[in-house]
Motif scaffolding. Structure first.
Motif, PDB file in Angstrom:
ATOM      1  N   LEU A 105       9.133 -23.533  17.503  1.00 32.06           N
ATOM      2  CA  LEU A 105       8.488 -22.309  17.967  1.00 32.06           C
ATOM      3  C   LEU A 105       9.495 -21.386  18.647  1.00 32.06           C
ATOM      4  O   LEU A 105       9.361 -20.157  18.581  1.00 32.06           O
ATOM      5  CB  LEU A 105       7.348 -22.643  18.933  1.00 32.06           C
ATOM      6  N   ARG A 106      10.528 -21.955  19.288  1.00 34.23           N
ATOM      7  CA  ARG A 106      11.576 -21.140  19.881  1.00 34.23           C
ATOM      8  C   ARG A 106      12.577 -20.670  18.838  1.00 34.23           C
ATOM      9  O   ARG A 106      12.926 -19.484  18.777  1.00 34.23           O
ATOM     10  CB  ARG A 106      12.327 -21.936  20.961  1.00 34.23           C
ATOM     11  N   LEU A 107      13.076 -21.610  17.991  1.00 32.84           N
ATOM     12  CA  LEU A 107      14.172 -21.291  17.090  1.00 32.84           C
ATOM     13  C   LEU A 107      13.699 -20.497  15.873  1.00 32.84           C
ATOM     14  O   LEU A 107      14.339 -19.513  15.486  1.00 32.84           O
ATOM     15  CB  LEU A 107      14.861 -22.580  16.635  1.00 32.84           C
ATOM     16  N   ALA A 108      12.619 -20.939  15.232  1.00 30.83           N
ATOM     17  CA  ALA A 108      12.130 -20.265  14.029  1.00 30.83           C
ATOM     18  C   ALA A 108      11.066 -19.224  14.341  1.00 30.83           C
ATOM     19  O   ALA A 108      11.060 -18.137  13.759  1.00 30.83           O
ATOM     20  CB  ALA A 108      11.577 -21.294  13.035  1.00 30.83           C
ATOM     21  N   GLY A 109      10.150 -19.546  15.273  1.00 30.93           N
ATOM     22  CA  GLY A 109       9.091 -18.602  15.601  1.00 30.93           C
ATOM     23  C   GLY A 109       9.533 -17.461  16.498  1.00 30.93           C
ATOM     24  O   GLY A 109       8.890 -16.418  16.534  1.00 30.93           O
ATOM     25  N   GLY A 110      10.623 -17.681  17.269  1.00 26.86           N
ATOM     26  CA  GLY A 110      11.116 -16.627  18.150  1.00 26.86           C
ATOM     27  C   GLY A 110      10.233 -16.383  19.366  1.00 26.86           C
ATOM     28  O   GLY A 110      10.304 -15.317  19.965  1.00 26.86           O
TER      29      GLY A 110
END
Length: 479
Positions: A105-110
């Motif tokens: 959620l942090r790396l791909a979802g931003g």
């Protein structure tokens, strides 16, 4: 029978929102389960479910609802039996599914930490604990900052480099969700009573007729005396390269001589519009600026040698043995390989920008160090240059910041090496305001704070007033 009216077109805001989420959602789903096809199934379901409920929600709540629906999709709750990831992201397979979702959620979802925690239904502390469990570890079991950086860069590269056919498939999934339809399944053919096999059409008579006509047309081109024979003769070649015009209505005239240009750039205008004019006009740009990183390192090495009460040359070059007839030859300085002119110009611009960013005191120290270094014996100069050339490229970039920041840059690098471009100048100005004690506290914190918390720490540090920053850093270090 009720007429079948086409569905109303979706609102433009909904279409724009899904268009902005589809790429990140697809990458999140594929990396979460390890299977692109299975991830697309989950994404399509989340898009359709979100479309059905979007009208009931304020637009501010759309991102949280979309990601909640995607995370809760059944295909993403466990690893796919045929999971396959590129080597740079293979470490995701060793992370538990809930922690992997928190990380992606942090790396791909931003998403920010608060947003991602709300999507997963976790408190802020529980979400940070999930991120800590998902963070790559080194051999000693400690968080591996380099592995985290490589994983984050691999995910961002994957997001940026989706192939066109993949983007077309995601657009089709979006349009199907907006239209309230889905890809129709394969329908089995309805069994019918057996019928007599249809006789295939006889095509060979037509083929023979076409072949006969083609042969006749070819033979007619060689028929002597035919009216079209003259039309098929090749045109005569022009004499002496001149163009032959057979149409009497076309008149030929020679073009007048070319007129001089209306204006030209003079030397003053060229200098005014040249972005590199200040650099070329600066006499130090060709002599002192390329050596600035080495001279900053030399200042620190000289201070360390003076503190140990050892002469610089004796620290750099071992004394020859008394029984040796002649001293061993000094190591040769290997000249760097020739680079492309554009690469050379890019390096010169970067060096000059770093030189301009230094303060007057640092530039004066570098000028003095250049004079001191020139007074050293040739053998000592060669030995020092060899030691500096053996340093890592990361350390070379740090010494561009001057002797003060360059000395602590290897410890500050995890916190400040990879920041958005808009934050670099304010952060660099803040670092130059800190004294040696505050820089030491900040360097210790840079080594201690885990990667997921570094963004928040930098933002808090910038917001602290300059007069209170040193005390704030010391208090954070003593926690």
């Amino acid at each position: 029978m009720t007429p079948n009216h086409p569905p109303e077109p979706p609102p433009a805001a909904l279409a724009a929102f899904l268009r902005g989420c589809e790429r990140r959602g697809a990458v999140f789903a594929a990396l979460q389960c390890g299977d692109t096809e299975r991830g697309d199934v989950a994404l399509a379901a989340a898009l359709r479910a979100f479309r059905a409920h979007a009208a009931e929600l304020p637009m501010a709540a759309w991102p949280a609802r979309f990601w909640s629906l995607l995370v809760a999709a059944p295909p993403l709750r466990a690893e796919s039996p045929v999971a396959q990831r590129v080597p740079a992201m293979q470490a995701l397979a060793d992370i538990a599914a809930p922690d992997r979702a928190a990380l992606l959620l942090r790396l791909a979802g931003g998403l920010q930490e608060e947003e991602a925690a709300g999507v997963l239904g976790l408190s802020a502390d529980d979400y940070r604990a999930a991120l800590a469990r998902a963070c790559p570890r080194d051999g000693a079991g400690r968080p591996d900052a380099d592995a985290w950086r490589r994983l984050a860069e691999a995910v961002q590269t994957h997001l940026r480099d989706l192939p066109p056919e993949r983007l077309a498939r995601l657009a089709r999934l979006r349009e199907e969700a907006l239209a309230g339809t889905r890809m129709p399944p394969a329908v089995a053919a309805t069994p019918t009573r057996p019928a007599a096999a249809a006789r295939p059409p006889r095509r060979w008579p037509w083929v023979m007729l076409v072949l006969v006509l083609m042969v006749a047309a070819l033979a007619a081109t060689w028929w002597p005396g035919a009216p079209w024979a003259t039309l098929l003769q090749p045109a005569p070649a022009p004499v002496s390269g001149a163009v032959t015009l057979t149409d009497p209505d076309i008149r030929q005239e020679a073009l007048p001589p070319a007129e001089p240009p209306a204006a030209r750039f003079d030397a003053e205008e060229a200098a005014r519009t040249d972005r590199d004019a200040p650099m070329r006009a600066d006499p130090e740009a060709a002599t002192l600026v390329p050596e600035a990183d080495f001279l900053a390192w030399y200042i620190v090495q000289r201070a360390a040698t003076a503190a140990a009460d050892v002469a610089p040359e004796s620290a750099s070059i071992p004394a020859p043995a008394e029984h040796s007839a002649e001293a061993p030859p000094a190591p040769a300085v290997v000249a760097p390989e020739a680079s492309h002119p554009w690469e050379v110009l890019t390096r010169q611009r970067a060096d000059y920008a770093a030189w301009q960013a230094l303060g007057d005191v640092d530039r004066a120290r570098l000028r003095a160090a250049a004079g001191d270094f020139a007074a050293q014996p040739l053998e000592a100069q060669q030995a020092l240059r060899m030691r500096f050339a053996a340093l890592d490229a990361m350390e070379h970039r740090g010494w561009r910041l001057g002797p003060t920041l360059g000395a602590v840059w290897p410890r500050l690098q995890p916190m400040f090496a990879y920041v958005p471009a808009a934050e670099r100048e304010p952060l660099l100005a803040m670092l130059r305001q800190l004294d040696a004690s505050a820089l030491d506290d900040l360097a210790a914190l840079s080594q201690r704070i885990p990667p997921p918390e570094r963004d928040r720490f930098r933002h808090e540090l910038v917001r602290v007033p300059a007069g209170e920053r040193a005390a704030w850093l010391h208090a954070r270090r003593e926690r």
